[in-house]
Motif scaffolding. Structure first.
Motif, PDB file in Angstrom:
ATOM      1  N   GLN A  86       2.125 -14.691  -2.601  1.00 13.21           N
ATOM      2  CA  GLN A  86       2.008 -13.501  -1.756  1.00 13.21           C
ATOM      3  C   GLN A  86       3.347 -12.799  -1.543  1.00 13.21           C
ATOM      4  N   LEU A  87       4.438 -13.444  -1.915  1.00 13.31           N
ATOM      5  CA  LEU A  87       5.754 -12.883  -1.614  1.00 13.31           C
ATOM      6  C   LEU A  87       6.012 -11.502  -2.234  1.00 13.31           C
ATOM      7  N   PRO A  88       5.651 -11.258  -3.496  1.00 11.65           N
ATOM      8  CA  PRO A  88       5.917  -9.917  -4.045  1.00 11.65           C
ATOM      9  C   PRO A  88       5.236  -8.806  -3.256  1.00 11.65           C
ATOM     10  N   ARG A  89       4.059  -9.066  -2.725  1.00  9.84           N
ATOM     11  CA  ARG A  89       3.338  -8.043  -1.952  1.00  9.84           C
ATOM     12  C   ARG A  89       4.118  -7.666  -0.691  1.00  9.84           C
ATOM     13  N   LEU A  90       4.784  -8.660  -0.070  1.00 10.67           N
ATOM     14  CA  LEU A  90       5.598  -8.375   1.105  1.00 10.67           C
ATOM     15  C   LEU A  90       6.930  -7.744   0.732  1.00 10.67           C
ATOM     16  N   ALA A  91       7.512  -8.218  -0.367  1.00 10.81           N
ATOM     17  CA  ALA A  91       8.847  -7.758  -0.727  1.00 10.81           C
ATOM     18  C   ALA A  91       8.863  -6.319  -1.228  1.00 10.81           C
ATOM     19  N   GLU A  92       7.796  -5.857  -1.857  1.00  4.45           N
ATOM     20  CA  GLU A  92       7.798  -4.547  -2.511  1.00  4.45           C
ATOM     21  C   GLU A  92       8.084  -3.393  -1.553  1.00  4.45           C
ATOM     22  N   PRO A  93       7.394  -3.279  -0.399  1.00  5.46           N
ATOM     23  CA  PRO A  93       7.709  -2.131   0.469  1.00  5.46           C
ATOM     24  C   PRO A  93       9.128  -2.167   1.024  1.00  5.46           C
ATOM     25  N   VAL A  94       9.696  -3.353   1.178  1.00  5.72           N
ATOM     26  CA  VAL A  94      11.078  -3.454   1.644  1.00  5.72           C
ATOM     27  C   VAL A  94      12.014  -3.032   0.515  1.00  5.72           C
ATOM     28  N   ARG A  95      11.753  -3.527  -0.679  1.00  5.71           N
ATOM     29  CA  ARG A  95      12.577  -3.169  -1.837  1.00  5.71           C
ATOM     30  C   ARG A  95      12.533  -1.669  -2.097  1.00  5.71           C
ATOM     31  N   ALA A  96      11.354  -1.063  -1.881  1.00  2.39           N
ATOM     32  CA  ALA A  96      11.180   0.363  -2.154  1.00  2.39           C
ATOM     33  C   ALA A  96      11.705   1.253  -1.035  1.00  2.39           C
ATOM     34  N   GLY A  97      12.201   0.659   0.036  1.00  7.63           N
ATOM     35  CA  GLY A  97      12.737   1.453   1.134  1.00  7.63           C
ATOM     36  C   GLY A  97      11.681   2.004   2.070  1.00  7.63           C
ATOM     37  N   GLU A  98      10.459   1.462   2.004  1.00  3.23           N
ATOM     38  CA  GLU A  98       9.369   1.936   2.866  1.00  3.23           C
ATOM     39  C   GLU A  98       9.322   1.196   4.202  1.00  3.23           C
ATOM     40  N   ALA A  99      10.039   0.104   4.312  1.00  6.27           N
ATOM     41  CA  ALA A  99      10.068  -0.683   5.538  1.00  6.27           C
ATOM     42  C   ALA A  99      11.336  -1.516   5.559  1.00  6.27           C
ATOM     43  N   GLU A 100      11.787  -1.841   6.774  1.00 10.55           N
ATOM     44  CA  GLU A 100      12.918  -2.768   6.891  1.00 10.55           C
ATOM     45  C   GLU A 100      12.426  -4.218   6.874  1.00 10.55           C
ATOM     46  N   LEU A 101      11.174  -4.403   7.273  1.00  6.97           N
ATOM     47  CA  LEU A 101      10.623  -5.752   7.387  1.00  6.97           C
ATOM     48  C   LEU A 101       9.148  -5.738   7.014  1.00  6.97           C
ATOM     49  N   ALA A 102       8.736  -6.744   6.250  1.00  9.25           N
ATOM     50  CA  ALA A 102       7.312  -6.967   5.977  1.00  9.25           C
ATOM     51  C   ALA A 102       6.990  -8.393   6.408  1.00  9.25           C
ATOM     52  N   ALA A 103       5.858  -8.561   7.076  1.00  2.51           N
ATOM     53  CA  ALA A 103       5.508  -9.868   7.630  1.00  2.51           C
ATOM     54  C   ALA A 103       4.073 -10.218   7.284  1.00  2.51           C
ATOM     55  N   GLY A 104       3.819 -11.510   7.142  1.00  2.00           N
ATOM     56  CA  GLY A 104       2.474 -11.980   6.874  1.00  2.00           C
ATOM     57  C   GLY A 104       1.697 -12.180   8.163  1.00  2.00           C
ATOM     58  N   ARG A 105       0.450 -11.782   8.142  1.00  3.21           N
ATOM     59  CA  ARG A 105      -0.466 -12.046   9.256  1.00  3.21           C
ATOM     60  C   ARG A 105      -1.400 -13.166   8.807  1.00  3.21           C
ATOM     61  N   ASP A 172      13.340  -2.961  19.126  1.00  3.49           N
ATOM     62  CA  ASP A 172      14.348  -2.185  19.853  1.00  3.49           C
ATOM     63  C   ASP A 172      15.176  -1.313  18.919  1.00  3.49           C
ATOM     64  N   ALA A 173      15.316  -1.763  17.661  1.00  4.80           N
ATOM     65  CA  ALA A 173      16.097  -0.996  16.686  1.00  4.80           C
ATOM     66  C   ALA A 173      15.271   0.073  15.978  1.00  4.80           C
ATOM     67  N   GLY A 174      13.972   0.132  16.275  1.00  4.45           N
ATOM     68  CA  GLY A 174      13.124   1.143  15.655  1.00  4.45           C
ATOM     69  C   GLY A 174      12.793   0.874  14.202  1.00  4.45           C
ATOM     70  N   TRP A 175      12.792  -0.390  13.814  1.00  2.54           N
ATOM     71  CA  TRP A 175      12.487  -0.748  12.431  1.00  2.54           C
ATOM     72  C   TRP A 175      11.061  -0.361  12.061  1.00  2.54           C
ATOM     73  N   ARG A 176      10.885  -0.006  10.801  1.00  2.00           N
ATOM     74  CA  ARG A 176       9.556   0.155  10.221  1.00  2.00           C
ATOM     75  C   ARG A 176       9.096  -1.227   9.728  1.00  2.00           C
ATOM     76  N   VAL A 177       7.956  -1.648  10.221  1.00  2.00           N
ATOM     77  CA  VAL A 177       7.448  -2.979   9.896  1.00  2.00           C
ATOM     78  C   VAL A 177       6.054  -2.864   9.294  1.00  2.00           C
ATOM     79  N   ARG A 178       5.877  -3.514   8.155  1.00  2.00           N
ATOM     80  CA  ARG A 178       4.562  -3.597   7.511  1.00  2.00           C
ATOM     81  C   ARG A 178       4.016  -5.008   7.681  1.00  2.00           C
ATOM     82  N   GLU A 179       2.718  -5.104   7.886  1.00  2.00           N
ATOM     83  CA  GLU A 179       2.082  -6.411   8.063  1.00  2.00           C
ATOM     84  C   GLU A 179       0.970  -6.573   7.034  1.00  2.00           C
ATOM     85  N   PHE A 180       0.927  -7.742   6.397  1.00  2.00           N
ATOM     86  CA  PHE A 180      -0.064  -8.033   5.366  1.00  2.00           C
ATOM     87  C   PHE A 180      -0.774  -9.343   5.691  1.00  2.00           C
TER      88      PHE A 180
END
Length: 215
Positions: A86-105, A172-180
């Motif tokens: 599952q790691l590539p699915r989380l890493a891609e939006p961060v690598r592409a600059g779409e999020a600072e953090l991606a996390a698994g749900r 607090d830093a206003g990060w863009r976070v994606r959850e998968f």
């Protein structure tokens, strides 16, 4: 891409976990006081092995973060409860600059994998984080993040409060976070998590997270 795996007595799980890492993902196993030969197993399987003598989840992951050399780093438990595929699915939006953090749900794959006492605390803390504007539903152990950005956050907790403090500071830093959604199963040896799977482990995590939230 570097993958940081905090490790305490996971010799039985490491072969499955490390062999399942996708191509291009490099393991950094941070041993946190194992007595079952985990460092030797990890080294034989080609992982970079570091030692963190100070016991604590946050201590182990921070040591791995400092040693990582890639712009984006991932975090994964070493017990086999989460699928490295599952790691590539989380890493891609961060690598592409779409999020600072991606996390698994986490989505449990079997009854008893995620006991009520651990899930209840997770639900409460996630709701509090959403109240701070961070759209997460899990304080998850599978993450992808920009290394430099995480270091700049200055997460200070070195125990089980580390994941919560990371998310509080990200909010607090206003990060863009994606959850998968990610499948969450038993450990590789068939048992449940040493932390969330037991009342004692949950109590320790709750203590550390309560300290972080109060701060």
């Amino acid at each position: 891409m570097d993958v940081i795996l905090p490790c305490l007595d996971e010799a039985a799980a490491l072969p499955c976990v490390l062999r399942a890492l996708p191509p291009g993902f490099r393991a950094i196993v941070v041993d946190n006081g194992s007595t079952d030969g985990s460092p030797e197993v990890a080294a034989e399987l080609g992982a970079t092995v570091l030692t963190e003598p100070h016991r604590g989840y946050g201590a182990a992951v921070h040591t791995g973060l400092e040693a990582a050399a890639t712009d984006v780093v991932c975090f994964l438990d070493a017990d086999g409860s989460l699928d490295p595929a599952q790691l590539p699915r989380l890493a891609e939006p961060v690598r592409a600059g779409e999020a600072e953090l991606a996390a698994g749900r986490r989505r449990p794959t079997a009854r008893g994998v995620w006991p009520w006492h651990a899930r209840a605390g997770n639900v409460l803390l996630s709701a509090l984080l959403r109240g701070r504007g961070l759209g997460v539903h899990d304080i998850a152990p599978m993450r992808a993040v920009r290394r430099d950005a995480l270091l700049e956050l200055g997460v200070a907790d070195r125990g089980f409060g580390y994941p919560l403090e990371l998310l509080v500071r990200a909010a607090d830093a206003g990060w863009r976070v994606r959850e998968f959604e990610v499948a969450y199963g038993p450990r590789a040896d068939g048992t449940v998590s040493k932390v969330s799977g037991s009342l004692r482990g949950t109590a320790r995590a709750a203590r550390d997270m309560a300290r972080v939230w109060r701060a």
